[in-house]
Design a protein around this motif. Structure first.
Motif, short mmCIF file in Angstrom:
data_model
loop_
_atom_site.label_atom_id
_atom_site.label_comp_id
_atom_site.label_asym_id
_atom_site.label_seq_id
_atom_site.Cartn_x
_atom_site.Cartn_y
_atom_site.Cartn_z
N ASP A 193 42.75 12.31 45.01
CA ASP A 193 43.59 13.51 44.98
C ASP A 193 43.36 14.30 43.69
OD1 ASP A 193 44.65 12.79 47.40
OD2 ASP A 193 46.51 11.96 46.58
N ARG A 194 43.25 13.59 42.57
CA ARG A 194 43.06 14.26 41.29
C ARG A 194 41.69 14.96 41.25
NH1 ARG A 194 44.52 10.40 38.58
NH2 ARG A 194 42.53 9.33 38.30
N ASN A 195 40.65 14.28 41.71
CA ASN A 195 39.32 14.87 41.72
C ASN A 195 39.22 16.04 42.68
OD1 ASN A 195 38.60 12.90 39.91
ND2 ASN A 195 37.54 11.61 41.39
N ALA A 196 39.90 15.93 43.83
CA ALA A 196 39.87 17.00 44.82
C ALA A 196 40.46 18.28 44.26
CB ALA A 196 40.62 16.57 46.09
N ASP A 197 41.52 18.17 43.48
CA ASP A 197 42.15 19.35 42.88
C ASP A 197 41.18 20.06 41.93
OD1 ASP A 197 44.53 19.08 44.22
OD2 ASP A 197 45.53 17.96 42.61
N THR A 198 40.43 19.29 41.14
CA THR A 198 39.48 19.92 40.22
C THR A 198 38.32 20.54 40.98
OG1 THR A 198 38.21 17.88 39.86
CG2 THR A 198 40.07 18.27 38.41
N TYR A 199 37.87 19.91 42.07
CA TYR A 199 36.78 20.47 42.87
C TYR A 199 37.16 21.84 43.40
CZ TYR A 199 33.70 16.36 43.19
OH TYR A 199 32.83 15.35 42.93
N LYS A 200 38.37 21.93 43.96
CA LYS A 200 38.80 23.20 44.55
C LYS A 200 38.80 24.31 43.50
CE LYS A 200 42.63 21.64 46.38
NZ LYS A 200 43.94 21.71 47.07
N ALA A 201 39.23 23.98 42.30
CA ALA A 201 39.27 24.99 41.23
C ALA A 201 37.87 25.41 40.81
CB ALA A 201 40.04 24.45 40.04
N ASN B 251 22.34 14.20 31.20
CA ASN B 251 21.37 15.31 31.23
C ASN B 251 21.91 16.48 32.04
OD1 ASN B 251 21.29 14.30 33.82
ND2 ASN B 251 19.06 14.11 33.93
N TYR B 252 23.18 16.74 31.91
CA TYR B 252 23.84 17.70 32.78
C TYR B 252 24.40 18.90 32.01
CZ TYR B 252 28.32 16.16 30.93
OH TYR B 252 29.37 15.89 30.09
N VAL B 253 24.66 19.97 32.75
CA VAL B 253 25.41 21.12 32.26
C VAL B 253 26.64 21.22 33.14
CG1 VAL B 253 25.43 23.59 31.78
CG2 VAL B 253 23.29 22.30 31.58
N GLY B 254 27.81 21.02 32.58
CA GLY B 254 29.03 21.03 33.37
C GLY B 254 29.48 22.43 33.72
N VAL B 255 30.04 22.59 34.90
CA VAL B 255 30.57 23.89 35.33
C VAL B 255 31.68 24.35 34.39
CG1 VAL B 255 31.95 24.97 37.16
CG2 VAL B 255 29.92 23.66 37.76
N THR B 256 32.42 23.40 33.81
CA THR B 256 33.52 23.75 32.92
C THR B 256 33.13 23.70 31.44
OG1 THR B 256 34.30 21.45 32.97
CG2 THR B 256 35.25 22.96 34.58
N ASP B 257 31.86 23.50 31.14
CA ASP B 257 31.42 23.51 29.73
C ASP B 257 31.77 24.84 29.08
OD1 ASP B 257 30.39 20.98 29.85
OD2 ASP B 257 28.28 21.56 29.87
N PRO C 262 35.48 13.73 38.61
CA PRO C 262 36.38 14.85 38.37
C PRO C 262 35.72 16.21 38.16
CG PRO C 262 36.20 13.47 36.42
CD PRO C 262 35.48 12.75 37.52
N ASP C 263 34.47 16.24 37.80
CA ASP C 263 33.85 17.53 37.43
C ASP C 263 32.54 17.76 38.18
OD1 ASP C 263 35.76 18.34 35.43
OD2 ASP C 263 34.96 16.70 34.20
N LEU C 264 32.26 19.03 38.40
CA LEU C 264 30.99 19.45 39.00
C LEU C 264 30.04 19.89 37.89
CD1 LEU C 264 32.33 21.60 41.99
CD2 LEU C 264 31.60 19.21 42.04
N HIS C 265 28.74 19.76 38.14
CA HIS C 265 27.73 20.27 37.20
C HIS C 265 26.81 21.23 37.93
CE1 HIS C 265 24.99 17.42 39.06
NE2 HIS C 265 25.71 16.38 38.65
#
Length: 401
Positions: A97-105, A232-238, A44-47
């Motif tokens: 579908d749910r993950n794709a929506d978060t990627y686009k945002a 060991n990540y930094v999330g884009v939405t952190d 669901p999330d990008l880092h």
């Protein structure tokens, strides 16, 4: 900007460029290139590790090229075998579908929304049909597939390879055919898949795409690649404070890698900063703070970065409590006092009074900055308000009814 200057900008930080001469010739032609990048919405999330590639997309976008962000809603159903020692379980349509929506945002935190083309590869892959898929599969052989390291290792080790896994690089390659891609970008672990597209395009009457790969970013530990599963990540939405604090935790050596892959500073500017640190005219902590501020500003804004930097300095340099401490009301009722062990459980800093007692005995509990050693310690209304600290967690205790 000259062609050579464009090439310098576009290839900075890249590991593979196949072929550089092809890129030069297409840039000389003066037309906008079609630059394709595919992301399977498997989480669901990008880092920040994902943004190394997204930033390279932005470099093409800034130079006027047509960037196509391909959401792999069809390929995600197959599962990319890259880095896999066994067949990946398929995702449900709802998950995709749910993950794709978060990627686009999230990608539009880096890319310009009005200049980005978003495509779902199911649009052309569903239309390909069984007949088209068979024709596509006939264009590549098993020996070529076994050149892929993961497939070869699994085959030689007697581990099963599902037939549908061979389809993954083929349908990813067909994305390039459908889009008439000039360039496909990917991480270094995607080199095989990207080159399959380059191999197949001439059989559809198209010139082979240029393949460019970006490095896999090391995570906060500086060892493994950045991954949510490894923590060991930094999330884009952190949140800004969380993002800033995580970035301040990286080593001084890793800081320069992050400067190169996560900022728009040129190599000369980074080398100058590094020389200043080596000459002790710039403290490495300040260089790291500047890096963290740049990254937080990009994913939030300058004001958020400034506030996060000030909060980090206040908490970690001056040892003051965080400004947004959670607060817990201690209710005394008819009792004149409350056992500290009970309060620790109520606050959620221990699962039982026994565990709370062990934490006190181990010296891990502080009240008002003073270590508590008595497991029978009780709180009275006059003790509050006070800061309760257990390891890295701090709570402000206030008196209730």
């Amino acid at each position: 900007m000259t062609v050579d200057e464009q090439i310098g900008r576009l290839t900075q930080g890249c590991v593979d460029v196949v072929q550089l001469d092809d890129l030069r010739e297409r840039l000389k032609a003066g037309r906008p290139l079609i630059v394709k990048v595919g992301f399977d919405p498997t989480a669901p999330d990008l880092h920040l590790g994902h943004t190394v590639l997204i930033r390279k997309m932005k470099h093409f976008q800034d130079l006027g090229h047509r960037v196509v962000f391909v959401v792999g809603d069809f390929t995600a159903r197959i599962g990319d075998p890259t880095g896999r020692s066994k067949t990946r379980p398929p995702l449900t349509t709802a998950d995709i579908d749910r993950n794709a929506d978060t990627y686009k945002a999230q990608v539009f935190k880096v890319l310009e929304r009005n200049k980005t083309v978003v495509e779902f590869n199911s649009r052309w892959l569903v239309q390909l049909g069984t007949d088209g898929l068979i024709k596509l599969a006939a264009k590549y052989n098993v020996a070529q597939m076994l050149e892929r390291r993961e497939f070869r290792q699994r085959y030689e080790g007697g581990q099963p390879i599902a037939v549908h896994e061979f389809l993954y690089p083929l349908v990813q390659a067909y994305d390039s055919v459908a889009l008439s891609a000039d360039v496909e970008l990917g991480g270094t672990d995607q080199l095989f898949n990207l080159n399959v597209g380059r191999d197949l395009m001439p059989s559809y009457g198209l010139p082979p795409q240029i393949v460019m790969t970006t490095p896999l970013l090391e995570g906060l530990d500086g060892v493994e690649k950045m991954s949510k599963s490894l923590g060991n990540y930094v999330g884009v939405t952190d949140a800004p404070d969380e993002m800033f604090g995580k970035l301040m935790s990286i080593s001084d050596a890793l800081m320069w890698r992050y400067y190169e892959l996560l900022t728009d500073l040129g190599l000369t500017e980074i080398a100058t900063l590094r020389a200043r640190v080596d000459a002790q005219t710039l403290h490495p902590k300040q260089a790291k703070s500047d890096l963290a501020s740049r990254i937080v500003s990009e994913f939030h804004d300058a004001a958020a970065a400034q506030k996060a930097a000030a909060e980090f300095e206040r908490v970690h340099a001056r040892r003051e409590p965080p400004s947004d401490l959670p607060q817990h009301v201690v209710t005394f009722g008819a009792d004149a006092d409350r056992a500290l062990t009970r309060v620790l459980v109520d606050v959620g800093l221990a699962v039982s009074t026994s565990e709370a007692g062990r934490k006190i005995q181990q010296g891990g509990v502080r009240l008002g900055g003073t270590k508590v050693s008595d497991i029978k310690r009780r709180l009275v209304p006059g003790d509050l308000p006070v800061l309760l600290q257990v390891s890295r967690h701090t709570v402000r205790l206030v008196a209730g009814g």
